[in-house]
Design a protein around this motif. Structure first.
Motif, PDB file in Angstrom:
ATOM      1  N   GLN A   1       0.821  -1.307   0.146  1.00  0.00           N
ATOM      2  CA  GLN A   1       0.135   0.001   0.110  1.00  0.00           C
ATOM      3  C   GLN A   1       1.112   1.112   0.145  1.00  0.00           C
ATOM      4  O   GLN A   1       0.442   2.325  -0.557  1.00  0.00           O
ATOM      5  N   THR A   2       2.126   1.258   0.851  1.00  0.00           N
ATOM      6  CA  THR A   2       2.805   2.491   0.932  1.00  0.00           C
ATOM      7  C   THR A   2       4.185   2.040   1.343  1.00  0.00           C
ATOM      8  O   THR A   2       4.286   1.183   1.642  1.00  0.00           O
ATOM      9  N   ASP A   3       4.995   3.066   1.251  1.00  0.00           N
ATOM     10  CA  ASP A   3       6.440   2.889   1.542  1.00  0.00           C
ATOM     11  C   ASP A   3       6.465   3.474   3.074  1.00  0.00           C
ATOM     12  O   ASP A   3       7.780   3.436   3.646  1.00  0.00           O
ATOM     13  N   THR A   4       5.634   3.854   3.890  1.00  0.00           N
ATOM     14  CA  THR A   4       5.622   4.185   5.338  1.00  0.00           C
ATOM     15  C   THR A   4       5.868   3.020   6.144  1.00  0.00           C
ATOM     16  O   THR A   4       5.422   1.874   5.765  1.00  0.00           O
ATOM     17  N   PRO A   5       6.500   3.152   7.166  1.00  0.00           N
ATOM     18  CA  PRO A   5       6.578   2.130   7.968  1.00  0.00           C
ATOM     19  C   PRO A   5       5.429   1.248   8.624  1.00  0.00           C
ATOM     20  O   PRO A   5       4.344   2.072   8.778  1.00  0.00           O
ATOM     21  N   ALA A   6       5.010   0.316   8.694  1.00  0.00           N
ATOM     22  CA  ALA A   6       4.175  -0.634   9.277  1.00  0.00           C
ATOM     23  C   ALA A   6       4.112  -0.317  10.749  1.00  0.00           C
ATOM     24  O   ALA A   6       5.219  -0.256  11.348  1.00  0.00           O
ATOM     25  N   ARG A   7       3.019  -0.620  11.293  1.00  0.00           N
ATOM     26  CA  ARG A   7       2.786  -0.470  12.874  1.00  0.00           C
ATOM     27  C   ARG A   7       2.221  -1.795  13.491  1.00  0.00           C
ATOM     28  O   ARG A   7       0.921  -1.964  12.922  1.00  0.00           O
ATOM     29  N   LEU A   8       2.947  -2.638  14.020  1.00  0.00           N
ATOM     30  CA  LEU A   8       2.331  -4.080  14.319  1.00  0.00           C
ATOM     31  C   LEU A   8       2.360  -4.323  15.878  1.00  0.00           C
ATOM     32  O   LEU A   8       3.004  -3.921  16.754  1.00  0.00           O
ATOM     33  N   HIS A   9       1.274  -4.610  16.161  1.00  0.00           N
ATOM     34  CA  HIS A   9       0.529  -5.226  17.632  1.00  0.00           C
ATOM     35  C   HIS A   9       0.845  -6.425  17.618  1.00  0.00           C
ATOM     36  O   HIS A   9       0.182  -7.050  17.152  1.00  0.00           O
ATOM     37  N   LEU A  10       1.910  -7.328  18.251  1.00  0.00           N
ATOM     38  CA  LEU A  10       2.033  -8.564  17.997  1.00  0.00           C
ATOM     39  C   LEU A  10       1.582  -9.484  19.442  1.00  0.00           C
ATOM     40  O   LEU A  10       2.338  -8.758  20.570  1.00  0.00           O
ATOM     41  N   ASN A  11       0.923 -10.144  19.669  1.00  0.00           N
ATOM     42  CA  ASN A  11       0.493 -10.819  20.796  1.00  0.00           C
ATOM     43  C   ASN A  11       1.292 -12.219  20.744  1.00  0.00           C
ATOM     44  O   ASN A  11       0.988 -12.843  19.794  1.00  0.00           O
ATOM     45  N   MET A  12       1.952 -12.491  21.827  1.00  0.00           N
ATOM     46  CA  MET A  12       2.657 -13.852  21.882  1.00  0.00           C
ATOM     47  C   MET A  12       2.421 -14.533  23.138  1.00  0.00           C
ATOM     48  O   MET A  12       2.178 -13.890  24.007  1.00  0.00           O
ATOM     49  N   VAL A  13       2.541 -15.977  23.252  1.00  0.00           N
ATOM     50  CA  VAL A  13       2.412 -16.472  24.400  1.00  0.00           C
ATOM     51  C   VAL A  13       3.965 -16.746  25.205  1.00  0.00           C
ATOM     52  O   VAL A  13       3.837 -16.245  26.282  1.00  0.00           O
ATOM     53  N   ALA A  14       5.221 -17.000  24.367  1.00  0.00           N
ATOM     54  CA  ALA A  14       6.152 -17.196  25.076  1.00  0.00           C
ATOM     55  C   ALA A  14       7.041 -15.762  25.466  1.00  0.00           C
ATOM     56  O   ALA A  14       7.106 -14.971  24.397  1.00  0.00           O
ATOM     57  N   ALA A  15       7.158 -15.523  26.866  1.00  0.00           N
ATOM     58  CA  ALA A  15       8.010 -14.360  27.062  1.00  0.00           C
ATOM     59  C   ALA A  15       9.371 -14.658  27.044  1.00  0.00           C
ATOM     60  O   ALA A  15      10.402 -13.581  27.110  1.00  0.00           O
ATOM     61  N   ASP A  16       9.851 -15.820  27.090  1.00  0.00           N
ATOM     62  CA  ASP A  16      11.459 -16.027  27.289  1.00  0.00           C
ATOM     63  C   ASP A  16      12.045 -16.199  25.781  1.00  0.00           C
ATOM     64  O   ASP A  16      12.773 -17.053  25.585  1.00  0.00           O
ATOM     65  N   ILE A  17      12.056 -15.337  25.231  1.00  0.00           N
ATOM     66  CA  ILE A  17      12.268 -15.165  23.830  1.00  0.00           C
ATOM     67  C   ILE A  17      13.489 -14.132  23.504  1.00  0.00           C
ATOM     68  O   ILE A  17      13.345 -13.056  24.415  1.00  0.00           O
ATOM     69  N   ASP A  18      14.039 -13.870  22.695  1.00  0.00           N
ATOM     70  CA  ASP A  18      14.875 -12.809  22.353  1.00  0.00           C
ATOM     71  C   ASP A  18      14.286 -11.639  21.813  1.00  0.00           C
ATOM     72  O   ASP A  18      13.988 -11.375  20.548  1.00  0.00           O
ATOM     73  N   HIS A  19      13.800 -10.827  22.827  1.00  0.00           N
ATOM     74  CA  HIS A  19      12.930  -9.491  22.325  1.00  0.00           C
ATOM     75  C   HIS A  19      13.719  -8.656  21.392  1.00  0.00           C
ATOM     76  O   HIS A  19      13.045  -8.058  20.498  1.00  0.00           O
ATOM     77  N   THR A  20      15.008  -8.470  21.586  1.00  0.00           N
ATOM     78  CA  THR A  20      15.781  -7.639  20.783  1.00  0.00           C
ATOM     79  C   THR A  20      15.719  -8.316  19.145  1.00  0.00           C
ATOM     80  O   THR A  20      15.569  -7.462  18.441  1.00  0.00           O
ATOM     81  N   ALA A  21      15.591  -9.603  19.011  1.00  0.00           N
ATOM     82  CA  ALA A  21      15.429 -10.210  17.637  1.00  0.00           C
ATOM     83  C   ALA A  21      14.431  -9.617  17.144  1.00  0.00           C
ATOM     84  O   ALA A  21      14.323  -9.363  15.822  1.00  0.00           O
ATOM     85  N   LEU A  22      13.128  -9.575  17.730  1.00  0.00           N
ATOM     86  CA  LEU A  22      11.822  -9.222  17.197  1.00  0.00           C
ATOM     87  C   LEU A  22      12.141  -7.619  16.641  1.00  0.00           C
ATOM     88  O   LEU A  22      11.498  -7.288  15.669  1.00  0.00           O
ATOM     89  N   LEU A  23      12.632  -6.801  17.572  1.00  0.00           N
ATOM     90  CA  LEU A  23      12.908  -5.508  17.202  1.00  0.00           C
ATOM     91  C   LEU A  23      13.595  -5.180  15.826  1.00  0.00           C
ATOM     92  O   LEU A  23      13.606  -4.565  15.025  1.00  0.00           O
ATOM     93  N   GLU A  24      14.883  -6.287  15.975  1.00  0.00           N
ATOM     94  CA  GLU A  24      15.665  -5.967  14.948  1.00  0.00           C
ATOM     95  C   GLU A  24      15.120  -6.535  13.538  1.00  0.00           C
ATOM     96  O   GLU A  24      15.341  -5.693  12.445  1.00  0.00           O
TER      97      GLU A  24
END
Length: 200
Positions: free
Chosen positions: A147-170
């Motif tokens: 649709q556009t070249d502007t950044p997407a904005r995602l709200h992501l609901n997950m179950v596991a909290a013991d993951i590499d959160h930095t990897a999601l941001l990256e």
């Protein structure tokens, strides 16, 4: 749930996302596998199989600071972008399957993780959850760029909290997606990921 309550989910990027996945699922799965493999290699030293970064706390801390700053700037750019809401989950058994659903619990994308997935380690449920979340970010990016070249904005609901959160941001930075993560046991993607997948 009323029509008014579901309306925010049916934003233009969301409609594009559903259209993308229903048009030719096999092509989307193949494209996702190729692109996620390539993207994952950019942070493979810290998130891929074996998790070597756990033995390098100084490097991990420096990486986290840089990524968080970049993610914050991306979030500022996406403040007026319609939000895409997704839930992701994965099941790690003799194989790993994942599911991504919308706010109403409707399946957006579900499949098995490939055996050569660069993130999933058989027997490690958290790595399967991370791989599923990366796919949610990837597909949100695809819906937005349709649709556009502007950044997407995602709200992501997950179950596991013991993951590499930095990897999601990256992953979000690499895909031009401002990622907001919520961890909750109330996640409709779990049941869909648990369903037997179609035979290959």
């Amino acid at each position: 749930m009323t029509q008014a309550e579901t309306a925010p989910t049916m934003s233009t990027p969301y409609i594009a996302l559903v259209s993308l996945l229903t048009s030719d699922k096999s092509k989307v799965n193949a494209a996702a596998s190729r692109e996620i493999d390539i993207i994952a290699q950019t942070f493979a030293s810290t998130t891929a199989k074996g998790h070597p970064d756990r033995a390098q706390p100084n490097y991990r801390h420096a990486r986290q600071n840089v990524v968080e700053q970049r993610a914050l700037e991306l979030a500022r750019q996406a403040t007026r972008t319609p939000e895409i809401y997704l839930e992701s989950a994965a099941i790690d058994d003799s194989y790993a399957s994942f599911a991504i659903v919308d706010r109403g619990g409707r399946a957006v994308w579900s499949d098995r993780l490939p055996d050569n997935d660069p993130i999933w380690v058989p027997g490690d449920p958290s790595s399967a959850e991370l791989s599923a979340a990366l796919r949610a970010i990837w597909i949100a990016a695809k819906a937005q760029t349709a649709q556009t070249d502007t950044p997407a904005r995602l709200h992501l609901n997950m179950v596991a909290a013991d993951i590499d959160h930095t990897a999601l941001l990256e992953m979000g930075i690499l895909c031009n997606v401002a990622v907001g993560v919520e961890f909750s046991e109330d996640n409709a993607a779990v049941d869909i990921a648990s369903a037997p997948p179609a035979p290959r």
